[in-house]
Scaffold this active site. Sequence first.
Site, PDB file in Angstrom:
ATOM      1  N   VAL A 233       0.838  -1.206   0.000  1.00 32.98           N
ATOM      2  CA  VAL A 233       0.000   0.000   0.000  1.00 32.98           C
ATOM      3  C   VAL A 233       0.873   1.257   0.000  1.00 32.98           C
ATOM      4  O   VAL A 233       0.681   2.177  -0.798  1.00 32.98           O
ATOM      5  CB  VAL A 233      -0.951   0.004   1.214  1.00 32.98           C
TER       6      VAL A 233
ATOM      7  N   ASP B 192      10.522   3.626   6.008  1.00 36.63           N
ATOM      8  CA  ASP B 192      10.328   2.212   6.354  1.00 36.63           C
ATOM      9  C   ASP B 192      11.489   1.767   7.234  1.00 36.63           C
ATOM     10  O   ASP B 192      12.581   2.339   7.179  1.00 36.63           O
ATOM     11  CB  ASP B 192      10.250   1.345   5.090  1.00 36.63           C
TER      12      ASP B 192
ATOM     13  N   LYS C  71      14.140  -1.754   1.387  1.00 35.79           N
ATOM     14  CA  LYS C  71      13.041  -1.068   0.686  1.00 35.79           C
ATOM     15  C   LYS C  71      13.401   0.398   0.488  1.00 35.79           C
ATOM     16  O   LYS C  71      13.157   0.984  -0.573  1.00 35.79           O
ATOM     17  CB  LYS C  71      11.737  -1.195   1.476  1.00 35.79           C
TER      18      LYS C  71
ATOM     19  N   CYS D 243     -40.714 -17.719   0.200  1.00 33.47           N
ATOM     20  CA  CYS D 243     -39.677 -18.165  -0.743  1.00 33.47           C
ATOM     21  C   CYS D 243     -38.296 -18.319  -0.127  1.00 33.47           C
ATOM     22  O   CYS D 243     -37.698 -19.393  -0.205  1.00 33.47           O
ATOM     23  CB  CYS D 243     -39.593 -17.197  -1.925  1.00 33.47           C
TER      24      CYS D 243
ATOM     25  N   LYS E 179     -37.758 -21.237   2.440  1.00 32.47           N
ATOM     26  CA  LYS E 179     -38.043 -22.535   1.791  1.00 32.47           C
ATOM     27  C   LYS E 179     -36.949 -22.889   0.781  1.00 32.47           C
ATOM     28  O   LYS E 179     -36.456 -24.013   0.741  1.00 32.47           O
ATOM     29  CB  LYS E 179     -39.405 -22.439   1.079  1.00 32.47           C
TER      30      LYS E 179
END
Length: 429
Positions: free
Chosen positions: A11, A30, A35, A266, A269
């Site tokens: 991200v 980071d 990186k 409906c 069922k």
Amino acid sequence: MRVVVFGLGYVGSVTAACLADEGHHVVGVDLARQKVLAVRRGLAPLAEPGLAALISQVVDAGRLTATTDAARALNDADVAVVCVGTPSAPNGALFTGYVEDVLGQIGGFLEEHPEGRHLTVVIRSTLLPGTTERLVAARMPDPAGGRYSVAYCPEFLRESSAIVDFGHPPFTIIGTDDDVALAAVTHLFDQVTAPVRQVSIATAESVKYASNAFHAVKIAFANEMARFADAYDVDADALMAVFVEDKVLNVSARYLRPGASFGGSCLPKDVRALIHAVRHADVAAPLLESLLPSNASHTRRLVDHVLSLGWRRVALLGLAFKAGTDDLRESPYVDIAETLTGKGVQVRIFDEVVNPAELVGSNESYIRLRLPHLERLLVDSRAAAIAGADGIILGSDRAPQEVLLDAGVPVLDANTPARHWPQLALSRI
Ligand SMILES: NC(=O)c1ccc[n+]([C@@H]2O[C@H](COP(=O)([O-])OP(=O)(O)OC[C@H]3O[C@@H](n4cnc5c(N)ncnc54)[C@H](O)[C@@H]3O)[C@@H](O)[C@H]2O)c1
């Protein structure tokens, strides 16, 4: 704007590169030196289509760099975007330690530089509702000085199409009640083509979970339907291709408003028959199997709530599963009446359409089985149902607001989430 992006993972690196591409001056931070070095050299720190070319371009243009030194990066920053990971802890809980660390670093920087320019902290890491406010309170200085403001903005990009997704998300959700943060985030994403929705921080945090849970439900559903189709020699691709063409009921906002349980002749069922069919074919379909128990627990929650309120006489308005019909088959309100009556609660029912004398066929036999004494519970006006009641359960009736307001007793609208229901006064708990 001068932007710091914390976390250069899937991200963060896409966010940093795209914001730089849009003209902002971005520093990526980071802990992983590899990186940081990759970005500095104009290389992508991970594999994502188009990312390497974009990073090379914006690094060459002098709008993106990276560092491991958070404090240096924060100097002169207008916005800090937090994109660090929030992985699963071994017990399944969300691990928020990386976000805590980053907020601690930002908080420390702000304390050391109390006179610096205003900083908007935008959290994009996925967090459960309430987490942002809790972590900010724990790790950041008192915001009263106006030195910083906070917004939570979930990220909706998908790996492998992340760069296109960044520029064209379904919406830009801005979770904040702070006008400065709202203005900063609006400016930050002004080239993103998407409708903007300002909501509370906790709502913004939950939108991400609702979205991902729904995507997971869709995938599990499609795969279970495909297994069912295979077992019955049906072409699953053809089935789902036609299924998604229905944009009125199937792929639409229909059935996504929280409210009462499903019922009627409906849905229960057909779900039951489908489950029987998959079991018969030895096909695992845990999602489909969960539908009826989930629905029953939803009705049960309402009944438990009424019992917890101590209501001994209840007016139930609208018994059929939908207004305008007298179909009582598998109506959740029949269940509610039956269970409450069984618990000794006196239930008086008003339904504009239902007339026991006119019920025929399976509708009649259903109600004879479930509420054999229906005639004794039914009254012929809302006023008669409400008279002497401790509270009203609003079922399928379209009672005018003024009738409910004039009733003078609490109203529990079964078609709304429980937070709107009458609550027991704290002193009575
Ligand atoms: N991957 C996706 O497709 C996606 C999509 C939307 C939202 N999200 C959410 O976004 C967040 C980030 O996901 P990701 O896939 O990019 O994670 P990631 O694991 O790929 O990257 C996280 C990065 O944060 C770094 N980091 C950790 N602590 C740090 C610190 N104190 N300072 C600076 N950097 C630090 C790590 O070294 C790592 O490079 C998560 O909360 C995730 O749930 C992910």
